[in-house]
Design a protein around this motif. Sequence first.
Motif, PDB file in Angstrom:
ATOM      1  N   THR A  12      48.608  59.867  25.703  1.00  0.00           N
ATOM      2  CA  THR A  12      47.870  60.623  26.713  1.00  0.00           C
ATOM      3  C   THR A  12      48.250  62.095  26.668  1.00  0.00           C
ATOM      4  N   THR A  66      52.993  63.433  32.180  1.00  0.00           N
ATOM      5  CA  THR A  66      52.445  62.184  31.639  1.00  0.00           C
ATOM      6  C   THR A  66      53.548  61.260  31.145  1.00  0.00           C
ATOM      7  N   VAL A 101      50.773  61.339  36.345  1.00  0.00           N
ATOM      8  CA  VAL A 101      50.118  60.067  36.066  1.00  0.00           C
ATOM      9  C   VAL A 101      50.996  58.943  36.597  1.00  0.00           C
ATOM     10  N   SER A 102      50.418  58.094  37.419  1.00  0.00           N
ATOM     11  CA  SER A 102      51.111  56.920  37.925  1.00  0.00           C
ATOM     12  C   SER A 102      50.379  55.688  37.410  1.00  0.00           C
ATOM     13  N   HIS A 127      57.417  53.598  38.975  1.00  0.00           N
ATOM     14  CA  HIS A 127      56.456  54.636  39.343  1.00  0.00           C
ATOM     15  C   HIS A 127      56.400  54.818  40.861  1.00  0.00           C
ATOM     16  N   ALA A 144      47.448  60.728  39.904  1.00  0.00           N
ATOM     17  CA  ALA A 144      46.339  59.946  39.359  1.00  0.00           C
ATOM     18  C   ALA A 144      46.825  58.530  39.069  1.00  0.00           C
ATOM     19  N   ARG A 145      46.112  57.547  39.617  1.00  0.00           N
ATOM     20  CA  ARG A 145      46.452  56.138  39.389  1.00  0.00           C
ATOM     21  C   ARG A 145      45.367  55.479  38.535  1.00  0.00           C
ATOM     22  N   PRO A 146      45.516  55.526  37.217  1.00  0.00           N
ATOM     23  CA  PRO A 146      44.520  54.878  36.366  1.00  0.00           C
ATOM     24  C   PRO A 146      44.785  53.381  36.239  1.00  0.00           C
ATOM     25  N   LEU A 149      44.230  51.562  30.362  1.00  0.00           N
ATOM     26  CA  LEU A 149      43.732  52.639  29.511  1.00  0.00           C
ATOM     27  C   LEU A 149      43.171  52.057  28.225  1.00  0.00           C
ATOM     28  N   ARG A 172      41.385  56.751  27.694  1.00  0.00           N
ATOM     29  CA  ARG A 172      42.499  57.697  27.721  1.00  0.00           C
ATOM     30  C   ARG A 172      41.975  59.140  27.679  1.00  0.00           C
ATOM     31  N   LEU A 175      40.843  60.122  31.132  1.00  0.00           N
ATOM     32  CA  LEU A 175      42.016  60.383  31.968  1.00  0.00           C
ATOM     33  C   LEU A 175      42.569  61.768  31.674  1.00  0.00           C
ATOM     34  N   LEU A 179      42.955  64.998  34.275  1.00  0.00           N
ATOM     35  CA  LEU A 179      44.214  65.682  34.557  1.00  0.00           C
ATOM     36  C   LEU A 179      44.083  67.181  34.357  1.00  0.00           C
TER      37      LEU A 179
END
Length: 198
Positions: A12, A66, A101-102, A127, A144-146, A149, A172, A175, A179
Motif C-alpha cells: 500500500t 501505512t 490505515v487501520s 490496531h 481509514a478502516r478498509p 484489500l 489497494r 485505498l 489516503l
Amino acid sequence: MKVLIFGANGKTGKLVVEKALAAGHTVTAFLRTAAEVPNVRVVTGDASDLTSVNAAMAGQQAVIDTIGGKTPWKATTLERTAAGNIISAMQAASARRLIVVSMMGLGSSRPQAPFWYRSLLMTTFLHGSMEAAVTASDLDYTIARPPILTEDAAIGSVLTPTPPTKAHKITRADLAQFLVDQITGTQYLKQTVVIANN
C-alpha cells in the motif's frame, strides 16, 4: 504539501508514494531499509525509535501511516509504538494532518464486517490501541478502516458505508488514492471511516 509516508516500502505504501507524487506533493519516504525511490526524499530508520521519527518529521506538513506488522495476530506493539512516536514528532514539529490505515471490524465498524471476516479478527490485534492513541491526540486525523484489500485494478471511487451496511472489499489502489486525497481533504477531519468499493 510536504508529506511524510511511513510504511512506504509496503504494497500500500508504494502506491501511496506514487499517487502523492502524481498529486504534486513533495514526498519523504520513511524506510526501514535503504532504497532509492525516484523523485522522493528517503529517510532510513525504525518507526519504533522516536529519534529517527523526529529526524524525518522536520519540515513536514502531513503524514500518512501505512505501517502494518507482518504477524499482527502475535504479540507485537509495532502499530501502537509507531503511532505514538509519529504523534509525538508531529506535535513537536507543529505538523497537523495525520492519515492512518487501520482495519474494518474494530469498534463501531464491527457490525459492518461479514460473518466470515469477523471470524478472522483476533482480540490481540493491536490496531485498536493505535486508533486510541490517534483519537486521543489533538491532531487533525483521519483513520481509514478498509475491509479486505484486493490487487484488482482501481475502480476509481470509494464508498464510506455506515453501520449496519456491510463492507466487503476495496482495491489497494483505491485505498491509496483515498489516503492521498485526505492530505488536503477536510470531509473526514477527526473521523474514523470505513471505506470500500461495494
